[in-house]
Write a protein that holds these residues in place. Structure first.
Motif, short mmCIF file in Angstrom:
data_model
loop_
_atom_site.label_atom_id
_atom_site.label_comp_id
_atom_site.label_asym_id
_atom_site.label_seq_id
_atom_site.Cartn_x
_atom_site.Cartn_y
_atom_site.Cartn_z
N GLY A 99 38.74 49.18 46.14
CA GLY A 99 39.01 47.85 45.61
C GLY A 99 38.55 47.64 44.19
O GLY A 99 37.84 48.47 43.60
N LEU A 100 38.90 46.49 43.66
CA LEU A 100 38.61 46.20 42.25
C LEU A 100 37.13 45.96 42.00
O LEU A 100 36.63 46.22 40.90
N LEU A 101 36.39 45.46 43.00
CA LEU A 101 34.96 45.27 42.78
C LEU A 101 34.22 46.60 42.71
O LEU A 101 33.19 46.72 42.03
N GLU A 102 34.75 47.61 43.39
CA GLU A 102 34.14 48.94 43.36
C GLU A 102 34.47 49.67 42.06
O GLU A 102 33.64 50.40 41.52
N HIS A 103 35.67 49.45 41.56
CA HIS A 103 36.14 50.24 40.42
C HIS A 103 36.22 49.45 39.11
O HIS A 103 36.42 50.04 38.05
N TYR B 274 50.65 47.14 39.66
CA TYR B 274 50.55 47.87 40.94
C TYR B 274 51.03 46.97 42.07
O TYR B 274 50.74 45.76 42.10
N ASP B 275 51.76 47.56 42.99
CA ASP B 275 52.22 46.87 44.19
C ASP B 275 52.37 47.92 45.28
O ASP B 275 52.58 49.10 45.00
N VAL B 276 52.27 47.49 46.53
CA VAL B 276 52.44 48.44 47.64
C VAL B 276 53.88 48.94 47.71
O VAL B 276 54.15 49.99 48.30
N VAL C 292 45.12 50.96 43.40
CA VAL C 292 44.26 49.93 42.82
C VAL C 292 43.25 50.55 41.85
O VAL C 292 43.09 50.05 40.72
N PRO C 293 42.55 51.63 42.21
CA PRO C 293 41.60 52.20 41.25
C PRO C 293 42.26 52.62 39.94
O PRO C 293 41.69 52.40 38.86
N THR D 233 45.75 44.13 34.03
CA THR D 233 46.31 44.71 35.24
C THR D 233 46.84 43.59 36.12
O THR D 233 46.18 42.57 36.29
N PHE D 234 48.03 43.79 36.67
CA PHE D 234 48.64 42.80 37.56
C PHE D 234 48.87 43.47 38.91
O PHE D 234 49.67 44.40 39.01
N ILE D 235 48.17 43.00 39.92
CA ILE D 235 48.28 43.56 41.28
C ILE D 235 49.00 42.54 42.16
O ILE D 235 48.50 41.43 42.38
#
Length: 289
Positions: free
Chosen positions: A79-83, A29-31, A50-51, A4-6
């Motif tokens: 966020g990525l730490l949550e998901h 993913y980007d805004v 992000v999820p 994944t590239f954010i």
């Protein structure tokens, strides 16, 4: 490897594209939706959050403007730490404060996520060509596992120490780059004020002891006053703040770095923040009327 590239900006878009071309399974993913759509057109996958982007990923790469954006993507409820799943790698290639990288790494480790801070140097051209310099901080074994992926993005790839070390090396890189741009700008002003052709003069400098990658890539565009952004003044101004803060924490005096930081601040204050960092030439010209 599901990657994944954010963050698909000036640097992130060509980096993600290079991973797609190398055969990686890349979700972006980007805004802003435009870069995500362009990545999908190249063969990547598009995510709307992000999820969604993080779900099932083996590696999450973040390439974001500054510490607040990295912290939001890492620590936010979405966020990525949550998901992110245990065993996943988080490779943050943004340029942020070393303490941000350390804080994110500590939280990631608790979650079973394997963190690396891996900022880059080389600008947009290096991102497009896959010739970036990559300086990585984190566990040596994690760096070893990520090296094949990083080798798609860069040619000079080094493990430089524990979490946060990559960002400290990047701060050193940015103070050197900013200083060289300032000196090249002064050389152009001196040559022109003396009635010497600056293009010819810089050609000679580029082939001598004063030669540098900056002279190689930017001397002609600087003489022509072409400042299309490969790396914006706004971002380099932020990076000089990181360098000054790092010097304070280390208890060392970096007087030339202080001057370069003020020149970057002047460029931003004069309205040049959206231009390439070679636009330091505008500041030196203004000092000379």
């Amino acid at each position: 490897m599901r990657t994944t590239f954010i963050g698909l900006g000036i640097m992130g878009s060509p980096m993600a594209a290079n991973l797609v071309r190398a055969g990686f399974d890349v979700t972006g993913y980007d805004v802003s939706p435009g870069p995500v759509e362009r990545l999908a057109a190249l063969g990547g996958k598009a995510a709307g959050s992000v999820p969604e982007a993080v779900k099932g990923a083996d590696v999450v790469i973040t390439m974001l403007p500054d510490s607040p954006q990295v912290e939001e993507v890492a620590f936010g409820a979405d966020g990525l730490l949550e998901h992110g799943r245990a065993g996943m790698f988080h490779v943050d290639m943004s340029t942020v404060k070393p303490e941000t990288s350390i804080r994110v790494a500590q939280a990631a480790t608790i979650k079973g996520i394997r963190p690396l801070d891996a900022p880059v140097s080389g600008g947009e051209r290096g991102a497009v060509d896959g010739t970036l310099s990559i300086m990585a901080g984190g566990a040596a074994e994690d760096f070893t596992e990520m090296r094949p992926l990083l080798s798609v993005l860069g040619t000079t790839i080094r493990h430089v120490g524990p979490s946060g070390a990559g960002q400290t090396v990047k701060a050193a890189n940015q103070l050197v780059v900013g200083g060289i741009f300032g000196l090249v700008a002064e050389a152009i002003v001196l040559l022109e004020a003396s009635g010497v052709d600056p293009a010819g003069g810089l050609d000679v400098l580029a082939g001598g002891l004063g030669g540098s990658r900056i002279l190689e890539l930017r001397r002609h565009s600087m003489v022509r006053r072409e400042f299309a952004p490969g790396f914006r003044i706004d971002l380099h101004h932020k990076d000089m703040g990181i360098a000054i803060a790092a010097a304070r924490r280390a208890g060392v005096a970096l007087p030339l770095t202080g001057v370069v930081a003020q020149l970057m601040a002047a460029a931003k204050a004069q309205g040049h923040g959206s231009l390439d960092h070679s636009a330091l030439l505008k500041v030196i010209e203004r000092l000379n009327g």
